[in-house]
Design an enzyme around this catalytic site. Sequence first.
Site, PDB file in Angstrom:
ATOM      1  N   GLY A 213       0.795  -1.220   0.000  1.00  0.00           N
ATOM      2  CA  GLY A 213       0.000   0.000   0.000  1.00  0.00           C
ATOM      3  C   GLY A 213       0.824   1.265   0.000  1.00  0.00           C
TER       4      GLY A 213
ATOM      5  CD  GLU B 206       3.607  -2.394   4.131  1.00  0.00           C
ATOM      6  OE1 GLU B 206       4.420  -1.515   3.838  1.00  0.00           O
ATOM      7  OE2 GLU B 206       2.904  -2.971   3.288  1.00  0.00           O
TER       8      GLU B 206
ATOM      9  CG  HIS C 192      10.318  -7.527   0.343  1.00  0.00           C
ATOM     10  ND1 HIS C 192       9.819  -8.514   1.168  1.00  0.00           N
ATOM     11  CD2 HIS C 192       9.401  -6.533   0.359  1.00  0.00           C
ATOM     12  CE1 HIS C 192       8.644  -8.113   1.651  1.00  0.00           C
ATOM     13  NE2 HIS C 192       8.373  -6.906   1.178  1.00  0.00           N
TER      14      HIS C 192
ATOM     15  NE  ARG D 187      10.421  -3.806   2.854  1.00  0.00           N
ATOM     16  CZ  ARG D 187       9.673  -3.187   1.953  1.00  0.00           C
ATOM     17  NH1 ARG D 187      10.228  -2.639   0.903  1.00  0.00           N
ATOM     18  NH2 ARG D 187       8.387  -3.111   2.107  1.00  0.00           N
TER      19      ARG D 187
ATOM     20  CG  HIS E  77      11.250  -4.946  -2.727  1.00  0.00           C
ATOM     21  ND1 HIS E  77      10.229  -5.563  -3.415  1.00  0.00           N
ATOM     22  CD2 HIS E  77      10.674  -3.950  -2.006  1.00  0.00           C
ATOM     23  CE1 HIS E  77       9.088  -4.969  -3.121  1.00  0.00           C
ATOM     24  NE2 HIS E  77       9.328  -3.970  -2.287  1.00  0.00           N
TER      25      HIS E  77
ATOM     26  NE  ARG F 145      11.013   1.394  -1.074  1.00  0.00           N
ATOM     27  CZ  ARG F 145       9.942   0.614  -0.987  1.00  0.00           C
ATOM     28  NH1 ARG F 145       8.844   1.071  -0.425  1.00  0.00           N
ATOM     29  NH2 ARG F 145       9.968  -0.608  -1.448  1.00  0.00           N
TER      30      ARG F 145
HETATM   31  P1  FAD Z   1       7.605   2.093 -12.445  1.00  0.00           P
HETATM   32  O1  FAD Z   1       6.239   1.877 -11.928  1.00  0.00           O
HETATM   33  O2  FAD Z   1       8.557   0.953 -12.323  1.00  0.00           O
HETATM   34  O3  FAD Z   1       7.441   2.502 -13.957  1.00  0.00           O
HETATM   35  C1  FAD Z   1       8.564   2.636 -14.794  1.00  0.00           C
HETATM   36  C2  FAD Z   1       8.075   3.011 -16.174  1.00  0.00           C
HETATM   37  O4  FAD Z   1       9.175   3.368 -16.967  1.00  0.00           O
HETATM   38  C3  FAD Z   1       7.374   1.889 -16.908  1.00  0.00           C
HETATM   39  O5  FAD Z   1       6.302   2.417 -17.646  1.00  0.00           O
HETATM   40  C4  FAD Z   1       8.438   1.376 -17.853  1.00  0.00           C
HETATM   41  O6  FAD Z   1       7.919   0.786 -19.019  1.00  0.00           O
HETATM   42  C5  FAD Z   1       9.129   2.679 -18.187  1.00  0.00           C
HETATM   43  N1  FAD Z   1      10.493   2.519 -18.682  1.00  0.00           N
HETATM   44  C6  FAD Z   1      11.573   1.960 -18.088  1.00  0.00           C
HETATM   45  N2  FAD Z   1      12.637   2.010 -18.887  1.00  0.00           N
HETATM   46  C7  FAD Z   1      12.232   2.622 -20.028  1.00  0.00           C
HETATM   47  C8  FAD Z   1      12.844   2.960 -21.240  1.00  0.00           C
HETATM   48  N3  FAD Z   1      14.142   2.689 -21.504  1.00  0.00           N
HETATM   49  N4  FAD Z   1      12.111   3.567 -22.202  1.00  0.00           N
HETATM   50  C9  FAD Z   1      10.791   3.845 -22.006  1.00  0.00           C
HETATM   51  N5  FAD Z   1      10.160   3.553 -20.874  1.00  0.00           N
HETATM   52  C10 FAD Z   1      10.862   2.947 -19.894  1.00  0.00           C
HETATM   53  N6  FAD Z   1       6.054   0.539  -2.968  1.00  0.00           N
HETATM   54  C11 FAD Z   1       5.149   1.000  -2.074  1.00  0.00           C
HETATM   55  O7  FAD Z   1       5.187   2.181  -1.717  1.00  0.00           O
HETATM   56  N7  FAD Z   1       4.184   0.177  -1.600  1.00  0.00           N
HETATM   57  C12 FAD Z   1       4.090  -1.135  -1.946  1.00  0.00           C
HETATM   58  O8  FAD Z   1       3.210  -1.835  -1.505  1.00  0.00           O
HETATM   59  C13 FAD Z   1       5.042  -1.652  -2.856  1.00  0.00           C
HETATM   60  N8  FAD Z   1       5.009  -2.949  -3.225  1.00  0.00           N
HETATM   61  C14 FAD Z   1       5.891  -3.386  -4.175  1.00  0.00           C
HETATM   62  C15 FAD Z   1       5.796  -4.703  -4.631  1.00  0.00           C
HETATM   63  C16 FAD Z   1       6.636  -5.155  -5.631  1.00  0.00           C
HETATM   64  C17 FAD Z   1       6.530  -6.570  -6.118  1.00  0.00           C
HETATM   65  C18 FAD Z   1       7.607  -4.277  -6.181  1.00  0.00           C
HETATM   66  C19 FAD Z   1       8.538  -4.744  -7.256  1.00  0.00           C
HETATM   67  C20 FAD Z   1       7.711  -2.979  -5.723  1.00  0.00           C
HETATM   68  C21 FAD Z   1       6.853  -2.520  -4.724  1.00  0.00           C
HETATM   69  N9  FAD Z   1       6.923  -1.211  -4.262  1.00  0.00           N
HETATM   70  C22 FAD Z   1       6.012  -0.756  -3.364  1.00  0.00           C
HETATM   71  C23 FAD Z   1       7.821  -0.240  -4.902  1.00  0.00           C
HETATM   72  C24 FAD Z   1       7.004   0.583  -5.909  1.00  0.00           C
HETATM   73  O9  FAD Z   1       6.101  -0.257  -6.577  1.00  0.00           O
HETATM   74  C25 FAD Z   1       7.897   1.259  -6.921  1.00  0.00           C
HETATM   75  O10 FAD Z   1       8.949   1.910  -6.295  1.00  0.00           O
HETATM   76  C26 FAD Z   1       7.104   2.294  -7.714  1.00  0.00           C
HETATM   77  O11 FAD Z   1       5.961   1.701  -8.260  1.00  0.00           O
HETATM   78  C27 FAD Z   1       7.972   2.872  -8.812  1.00  0.00           C
HETATM   79  O12 FAD Z   1       7.158   3.667  -9.639  1.00  0.00           O
HETATM   80  P2  FAD Z   1       7.814   4.491 -10.813  1.00  0.00           P
HETATM   81  O13 FAD Z   1       6.714   5.253 -11.436  1.00  0.00           O
HETATM   82  O14 FAD Z   1       9.001   5.194 -10.322  1.00  0.00           O
HETATM   83  O15 FAD Z   1       8.335   3.350 -11.813  1.00  0.00           O
HETATM   84  C1  SIN Z   2       5.230  -5.020   0.474  1.00  0.00           C
HETATM   85  O1  SIN Z   2       4.032  -5.048   0.255  1.00  0.00           O
HETATM   86  O2  SIN Z   2       5.826  -5.730   1.280  1.00  0.00           O
HETATM   87  C2  SIN Z   2       6.035  -4.061  -0.302  1.00  0.00           C
HETATM   88  C3  SIN Z   2       5.877  -2.740   0.312  1.00  0.00           C
HETATM   89  C4  SIN Z   2       6.937  -1.842  -0.192  1.00  0.00           C
HETATM   90  O3  SIN Z   2       7.808  -2.252  -0.945  1.00  0.00           O
HETATM   91  O4  SIN Z   2       6.908  -0.683   0.205  1.00  0.00           O
END
Ligand code: FAD
Ligand code: SIN
Length: 526
Positions: A48, A112, A236, A283, A344, A379
């Site tokens: 979340g 969490e 993670h 974490r 992670h 983080r």
């Molecule tokens: P992203 O959502 O990763 O988006 C990146 C974008 O860039 C995508 O559209 C991709 O296609 C594009 N892109 C990349 N390279 C290129 C390129 N060369 N050319 C064009 N486009 C490109 N965080 C929380 O706060 N809460 C959570 O519950 C949580 N759970 C998580 C669970 C998992 C399994 C994971 C992996 C992460 C989790 N995180 C969580 C972390 C969080 O999801 C990410 O840090 C966050 O979503 C990153 O968002 P962003 O917009 O920076 O990048």
């Molecule tokens: C998780 O749901 O454990 C991921 C949360 C996070 O990466 O912040």
Amino acid sequence: MTVPYDVIVIGSGAAGLTAALALAAHRRVLVLAKGTLTGGSTAWAQGGIAAVLDAGDTFEDHIRDTMIAGAGLNRLETVEFVIENAPAAIDRLIELGVPFNKDSGTLHLTREGGHSHRRIVHVDDATGWAVQEALLRAAEANANITMLPGRACIDLITGRNAEKYSGSGRVWGVYALDEATGRVEAHVARATVLATGGAGRVYQFSTAPRGATGDGIAMAWRAGARVSNMEMMQFHPTCLYNLEVKNFLITEAVRGEGGLLRNPKTGERYMPTYDERAELAPRDIVARANDDQIKRHGLDFVHLDISHLAPEFVREHFPNIDEKLISLGIDMTKEPIPVVPAQHYTCGGVLIGLDARTDLPGLWAAGEVSESGLHGANRLASNSLLECFVFGEAAAKDILAVWDEMDDPPPIREWDESRVTDSDEEVVIKQNWTEIRRFMWNYVGIVRTTKRLERAAHRIETLAQEIEDYYGSFRVTTDLIELRNLHQCADLIVRSALRRHESRGLHFILDYPETDAVARDTVLVP
Ligand code: FAD
Ligand code: SIN
């Protein structure tokens, strides 16, 4: 020169779409994304979003928890900025239609590790998917936003690519590969926002999606921007251990709601011997404890056990995880889940200020690609989506504020393919990709030594020439673009790790077990 868009946003995750929506009230925005529009980490987020929303909670407590988790490396003004803007960010998501879980009419808050209070809003155990859908819906409905998936950005366009050369480092957009046609196009605009996510796939085991190859970090670095704290790679503690499904996360909220970690051989609950906060320690501490148990006892995995709670409670809170595990023959309401630590989150990245500006004029960055000072050395759970919303908005605000001071782009040179041919040796890419991810896992993982880091540095150096030769000789493909960036990021991580002569947060190195009295960022200058 007339250009069809005012601003280019690279990335369609939480950070990119937040920026695009805020800009679109006044400007024409082009959003580029590699692969599909839902291919980033955002869609995969489970637990979340952290925000102070409960009457008994305070900004001061959330700030303190963030600084403790970050081992003091955080920049206080950034932490305050993000946390104080969190409730407004949640309100905007609710307006966009994100169906956060409620309990008797008020938002249900889960807990969490590292949080002293319940403060995580969520949509069951699939928060990211709900957020991604809502943002995409709003972007698709906005006439000022054009989204082009299937565009793998290669390099930022700077003054060096202008028909009239300038070495100023001013960014004017990006060269991107159209993944369907194989053509490279120049996308040009007054302002560019980098929102490309993290570099998790530099490691063999990672919870991050396939495309998390650090493209934005590598592009910004090559264009001349500083990056910082790249050694702070978050692992993670609880990724599912399964021989077929390699990167399925078991959310930290399972521990938040009462899940316990046990040694699978003895059944013993071990976390209280590592930290007084036990399973709810930050974490880095829990990941190191799991790693220690696995190595010390020669295990393949440890157990995460929530089977002591009522089955209805478990299924209601974790419906998607339950469904996934059932499909793999594991009933979490009756038996423990086998888990291992996995990479992670990328805490380091392109250095930005509170206005999301990078070092390069014309280039802003937001989300996991950036290092804003929020996360420090580790983080705090669920602070990263929050960072995307706050800095996506900050980037948009700043671009709009300085719009009239920025020039229109100059004529830009087309991508030059005159000296390359189609590759006849794709195996080189696969081999190098696998090799990087393996040695990064083995030599630059949860517990480090100088000797192992030096070994990794040596491998990186050996691969550099091979990758550059290949890149210089063959037409680009997404795999090649990603390999080049993975290699670049591996180099930045190892160089940063070798510079830090202390253990702090996620950087735990046996040669320097103590933490220095003063916290210092590791800033690499191109
Ligand atoms: P992203 O959502 O990763 O988006 C990146 C974008 O860039 C995508 O559209 C991709 O296609 C594009 N892109 C990349 N390279 C290129 C390129 N060369 N050319 C064009 N486009 C490109 N965080 C929380 O706060 N809460 C959570 O519950 C949580 N759970 C998580 C669970 C998992 C399994 C994971 C992996 C992460 C989790 N995180 C969580 C972390 C969080 O999801 C990410 O840090 C966050 O979503 C990153 O968002 P962003 O917009 O920076 O990048
Ligand atoms: C998780 O749901 O454990 C991921 C949360 C996070 O990466 O912040």
